[in-house]
Scaffold this active site. Sequence first.
Site, PDB file in Angstrom:
ATOM      1  N   SER A 183     100.939  84.166 -12.441  1.00 15.35           N
ATOM      2  CA  SER A 183     100.659  83.439 -13.857  1.00 15.35           C
ATOM      3  C   SER A 183     101.805  83.664 -14.755  1.00 15.35           C
ATOM      4  O   SER A 183     102.375  84.835 -14.499  1.00 15.35           O
ATOM      5  CB  SER A 183      99.386  83.926 -14.356  1.00 15.35           C
ATOM      6  OG  SER A 183      99.486  83.805 -15.664  1.00 15.35           O
ATOM      7  N   GLN A 186     103.365  79.991 -11.976  1.00 19.16           N
ATOM      8  CA  GLN A 186     102.854  78.878 -12.938  1.00 19.16           C
ATOM      9  C   GLN A 186     103.480  78.928 -14.153  1.00 19.16           C
ATOM     10  O   GLN A 186     103.730  80.174 -14.847  1.00 19.16           O
ATOM     11  CB  GLN A 186     101.440  79.151 -12.978  1.00 19.16           C
ATOM     12  CG  GLN A 186     100.640  78.269 -14.209  1.00 19.16           C
ATOM     13  CD  GLN A 186     100.348  79.099 -15.208  1.00 19.16           C
ATOM     14  OE1 GLN A 186     100.039  80.436 -15.254  1.00 19.16           O
ATOM     15  NE2 GLN A 186     100.586  78.544 -16.432  1.00 19.16           N
ATOM     16  N   TYR A 243     104.202  76.501 -18.196  1.00 19.17           N
ATOM     17  CA  TYR A 243     103.841  75.566 -19.202  1.00 19.17           C
ATOM     18  C   TYR A 243     105.174  74.769 -19.567  1.00 19.17           C
ATOM     19  O   TYR A 243     106.173  75.263 -19.366  1.00 19.17           O
ATOM     20  CB  TYR A 243     103.203  76.320 -20.455  1.00 19.17           C
ATOM     21  CG  TYR A 243     102.064  76.794 -20.298  1.00 19.17           C
ATOM     22  CD1 TYR A 243     100.964  76.155 -19.813  1.00 19.17           C
ATOM     23  CD2 TYR A 243     101.727  78.274 -20.414  1.00 19.17           C
ATOM     24  CE1 TYR A 243      99.448  76.490 -19.462  1.00 19.17           C
ATOM     25  CE2 TYR A 243     100.661  78.772 -20.021  1.00 19.17           C
ATOM     26  CZ  TYR A 243      99.429  77.937 -19.756  1.00 19.17           C
ATOM     27  OH  TYR A 243      98.250  78.761 -19.427  1.00 19.17           O
ATOM     28  N   THR A 270     101.140  73.998 -15.728  1.00 25.50           N
ATOM     29  CA  THR A 270      99.358  73.984 -16.070  1.00 25.50           C
ATOM     30  C   THR A 270      99.548  72.976 -17.165  1.00 25.50           C
ATOM     31  O   THR A 270     100.297  73.381 -18.313  1.00 25.50           O
ATOM     32  CB  THR A 270      98.872  75.178 -16.358  1.00 25.50           C
ATOM     33  OG1 THR A 270      98.591  75.986 -15.084  1.00 25.50           O
ATOM     34  CG2 THR A 270      97.557  75.288 -16.986  1.00 25.50           C
ATOM     35  N   ARG A 282      87.166  80.148 -26.720  1.00 27.50           N
ATOM     36  CA  ARG A 282      86.362  81.345 -25.749  1.00 27.50           C
ATOM     37  C   ARG A 282      85.407  81.963 -26.763  1.00 27.50           C
ATOM     38  O   ARG A 282      85.746  83.073 -27.159  1.00 27.50           O
ATOM     39  CB  ARG A 282      87.351  82.327 -25.144  1.00 27.50           C
ATOM     40  CG  ARG A 282      88.712  81.426 -24.555  1.00 27.50           C
ATOM     41  CD  ARG A 282      88.365  81.281 -23.199  1.00 27.50           C
ATOM     42  NE  ARG A 282      89.418  80.162 -22.310  1.00 27.50           N
ATOM     43  CZ  ARG A 282      90.826  80.603 -22.090  1.00 27.50           C
ATOM     44  NH1 ARG A 282      90.711  81.985 -22.139  1.00 27.50           N
ATOM     45  NH2 ARG A 282      91.623  79.866 -21.661  1.00 27.50           N
ATOM     46  N   LYS A 336      98.698  71.376 -12.805  1.00 31.75           N
ATOM     47  CA  LYS A 336      97.296  71.999 -12.606  1.00 31.75           C
ATOM     48  C   LYS A 336      96.429  71.374 -13.973  1.00 31.75           C
ATOM     49  O   LYS A 336      97.223  71.704 -14.902  1.00 31.75           O
ATOM     50  CB  LYS A 336      97.270  73.398 -12.759  1.00 31.75           C
ATOM     51  CG  LYS A 336      96.077  74.379 -12.713  1.00 31.75           C
ATOM     52  CD  LYS A 336      96.350  75.831 -12.252  1.00 31.75           C
ATOM     53  CE  LYS A 336      95.017  76.545 -12.262  1.00 31.75           C
ATOM     54  NZ  LYS A 336      94.599  76.737 -13.649  1.00 31.75           N
ATOM     55  N   HIS A 343      90.342  74.241 -15.546  1.00 33.95           N
ATOM     56  CA  HIS A 343      90.907  75.700 -15.786  1.00 33.95           C
ATOM     57  C   HIS A 343      89.452  76.461 -15.571  1.00 33.95           C
ATOM     58  O   HIS A 343      89.264  77.337 -16.575  1.00 33.95           O
ATOM     59  CB  HIS A 343      91.277  75.699 -17.147  1.00 33.95           C
ATOM     60  CG  HIS A 343      92.330  76.658 -17.581  1.00 33.95           C
ATOM     61  ND1 HIS A 343      93.872  76.420 -17.463  1.00 33.95           N
ATOM     62  CD2 HIS A 343      92.321  77.943 -17.888  1.00 33.95           C
ATOM     63  CE1 HIS A 343      94.422  77.224 -17.830  1.00 33.95           C
ATOM     64  NE2 HIS A 343      93.512  78.377 -18.015  1.00 33.95           N
ATOM     65  N   ARG A 398      87.280  76.943 -19.067  1.00 33.80           N
ATOM     66  CA  ARG A 398      87.858  77.650 -20.189  1.00 33.80           C
ATOM     67  C   ARG A 398      88.374  77.269 -21.175  1.00 33.80           C
ATOM     68  O   ARG A 398      88.925  77.682 -22.229  1.00 33.80           O
ATOM     69  CB  ARG A 398      88.859  79.102 -19.442  1.00 33.80           C
ATOM     70  CG  ARG A 398      88.160  79.970 -18.485  1.00 33.80           C
ATOM     71  CD  ARG A 398      89.286  80.689 -17.549  1.00 33.80           C
ATOM     72  NE  ARG A 398      90.021  81.653 -18.172  1.00 33.80           N
ATOM     73  CZ  ARG A 398      89.381  82.846 -18.511  1.00 33.80           C
ATOM     74  NH1 ARG A 398      88.233  83.169 -18.093  1.00 33.80           N
ATOM     75  NH2 ARG A 398      90.118  83.906 -19.223  1.00 33.80           N
TER      76      ARG A 398
HETATM   77  C1  LIG Z   1      90.716  85.639 -16.349  1.00 34.10           C
HETATM   78  C2  LIG Z   1      91.541  84.315 -15.764  1.00 34.10           C
HETATM   79  C3  LIG Z   1      92.875  84.178 -16.278  1.00 34.10           C
HETATM   80  C4  LIG Z   1      93.448  82.879 -15.946  1.00 34.10           C
HETATM   81  N1  LIG Z   1      94.604  83.042 -16.401  1.00 34.10           N
HETATM   82  C5  LIG Z   1      95.172  81.847 -15.826  1.00 34.10           C
HETATM   83  C6  LIG Z   1      96.500  81.259 -16.346  1.00 34.10           C
HETATM   84  O1  LIG Z   1      97.379  82.281 -16.767  1.00 34.10           O
HETATM   85  N2  LIG Z   1      97.046  79.958 -16.016  1.00 34.10           N
HETATM   86  C7  LIG Z   1      96.445  78.958 -15.282  1.00 34.10           C
HETATM   87  O2  LIG Z   1      96.981  78.190 -14.910  1.00 34.10           O
HETATM   88  N3  LIG Z   1      95.130  79.305 -15.224  1.00 34.10           N
HETATM   89  C8  LIG Z   1      94.608  80.645 -15.252  1.00 34.10           C
HETATM   90  N4  LIG Z   1      93.311  80.876 -15.276  1.00 34.10           N
HETATM   91  C9  LIG Z   1      92.330  79.468 -14.488  1.00 34.10           C
HETATM   92  C10 LIG Z   1      92.452  79.802 -12.980  1.00 34.10           C
HETATM   93  O3  LIG Z   1      93.738  79.425 -12.455  1.00 34.10           O
HETATM   94  C11 LIG Z   1      91.458  78.799 -12.287  1.00 34.10           C
HETATM   95  O4  LIG Z   1      91.670  77.461 -12.901  1.00 34.10           O
HETATM   96  C12 LIG Z   1      90.094  79.150 -12.719  1.00 34.10           C
HETATM   97  O5  LIG Z   1      89.584  80.326 -12.486  1.00 34.10           O
HETATM   98  C13 LIG Z   1      89.189  78.246 -11.690  1.00 34.10           C
HETATM   99  O6  LIG Z   1      87.895  78.499 -11.772  1.00 34.10           O
HETATM  100  P1  LIG Z   1      87.217  79.576 -10.758  1.00 34.10           P
HETATM  101  O7  LIG Z   1      87.195  80.743 -11.578  1.00 34.10           O
HETATM  102  O8  LIG Z   1      85.845  78.962 -11.015  1.00 34.10           O
HETATM  103  O9  LIG Z   1      87.644  79.722  -9.645  1.00 34.10           O
HETATM  104  C14 LIG Z   1      92.435  81.926 -15.269  1.00 34.10           C
HETATM  105  C15 LIG Z   1      91.331  82.115 -14.809  1.00 34.10           C
HETATM  106  C16 LIG Z   1      90.796  83.194 -15.217  1.00 34.10           C
HETATM  107  C17 LIG Z   1      89.245  83.408 -14.794  1.00 34.10           C
END
Ligand SMILES: Cc1cc2nc3c(=O)[nH]c(=O)nc-3n(C[C@H](O)[C@H](O)[C@H](O)COP(=O)(O)O)c2cc1C
Length: 457
Positions: free
Chosen positions: A116, A137, A139, A165, A174, A261, A285, A288
């Site tokens: 990330s 990854q 932005y 992303t 959140r 993404k 995402h 989130r």
């Molecule tokens: C704690 C956490 C941090 C994340 N950080 C990023 C990030 O920095 N960049 C990004 O593109 N997605 C981020 N994501 C999203 C994940 O890449 C992914 O899309 C998501 O966790 C998929 O869902 P799942 O947790 O049900 O597998 C993050 C997710 C979590 C839970």
Amino acid sequence: MANQRQPRWQRRAYNIATLREESRRVLPRPVFDFVDGGAGDEHTLRRNVSAFDDVDLYPRPIGGAPSRDLSTTLLGRRLSMPLIVPPTGLAGLLWPDGEAASARAATKAGSVYCLSHGSVCSLEELAETGVEPRWFQTYIYKDRGLTHEMAARAQAAGYEVLIVTVDTQLLGNRERDIRNGFVIPPTMSAREIANMATKLGWLWRMRSAIPRITFGNYRRADGGEDLTALAQRMVGLPDPGIQWRDIADLRARWKGPLLLKGILHPADAVEAVANGVEGMFVSNHGGRQLDGVAGAVDALPAVAEAVAGRAALILDGGIRRGSHIVKALALGADCCSIGRPQFWGLSVAGEAGVAHVFDIFRRELDLTMGLCGLPDIASIGPDVLARDGTTVERARLAAASEAVAAAAAAVVESGTAANNGDGAEERVEPVPEVGGPAGPEPTRYGDWERKGRAIDF
Ligand SMILES: Cc1cc2nc3c(=O)[nH]c(=O)nc-3n(C[C@H](O)[C@H](O)[C@H](O)COP(=O)(O)O)c2cc1C
């Protein structure tokens, strides 16, 4: 079957749901909630998982294989199974050197680790560990120079694939983080510290890591910025006014596969292919960002229909069972990714915890394929699915394809360039309203805004 010689945590964490409970047990609540939580009412977060319950398997066990071949190829890489670790920021908050631990486990399992932008270690530091394959990854930032700089650094450090992303230009709402006052650097409330008895392992492990927590990729060479200031600066960096021409520009600069993404709409999938993108994460995402968005697997069939094999598709969100992987592949994905499950494993046992996650998925995927009579990944197709009494998923696909045809026609008619209009002025991120006092404990939203509320982690 649980093995008595397995460590206790492994015996307790015999599937992803129980691993999550172990993670809840070991992590301070603000940290657990930061990983576990979603945006708003968490409808999309729940839907990502529950959508799989609406897809039924129709096994045809006769004609299966005595042992199954789970391997597959993704963007020219041979993987031991169709499962990768997507970008997940702040791994180093869960386990010391968390990014490297997770990356080692993923790559030893024959998978891929995506670093990330918001990692604790820098992309160069992870590269120095020699772990491979690595994807990175980033932005599209308001300062396009920063976007290009990140890409150039990733290229120089040997990252194979660049992921952009697109669904986090503004940070999602959140509410668990607001409630917990979760900020970077982490602070604990008096109540949290009082509840720490079962979190001593994390505290002890992280005692020297916590002061070193930073956003490695954004650190200034002179070090003249504290972490709170750094986190505040990061929130405003991504550009909510990104355009397809930004993707085309990056496509021209980056020598290697470029992935988007956060694609859910088939018309965007068509645009992505038109702009030379090699693949996309069908993703919200992990619920989130925008609550109320379709579950990732709900969006998948239409995107798959639109892409028609012209780009790799990674289903991202809600994968908790091996059977979910079979369902996603049957609906058109080439691979799946696991954000939270990987983090739950990392928080419980570091590298061994993430290795355990891959073991669970491998065992469940193999069992599902065996019981469905599917000898290998290539044999997974829509025929293994049914819904509402139909024998295949075709009714859904047919309905989706009508929508896709209309959306794609609209895109072609307006032309890719039309979408590159001049809407790119900087928008100021709206400051969410401060809610009134919620019960006896006043909201800490205002505080949360001022402190290091950080761009997606
Ligand atoms: C704690 C956490 C941090 C994340 N950080 C990023 C990030 O920095 N960049 C990004 O593109 N997605 C981020 N994501 C999203 C994940 O890449 C992914 O899309 C998501 O966790 C998929 O869902 P799942 O947790 O049900 O597998 C993050 C997710 C979590 C839970």
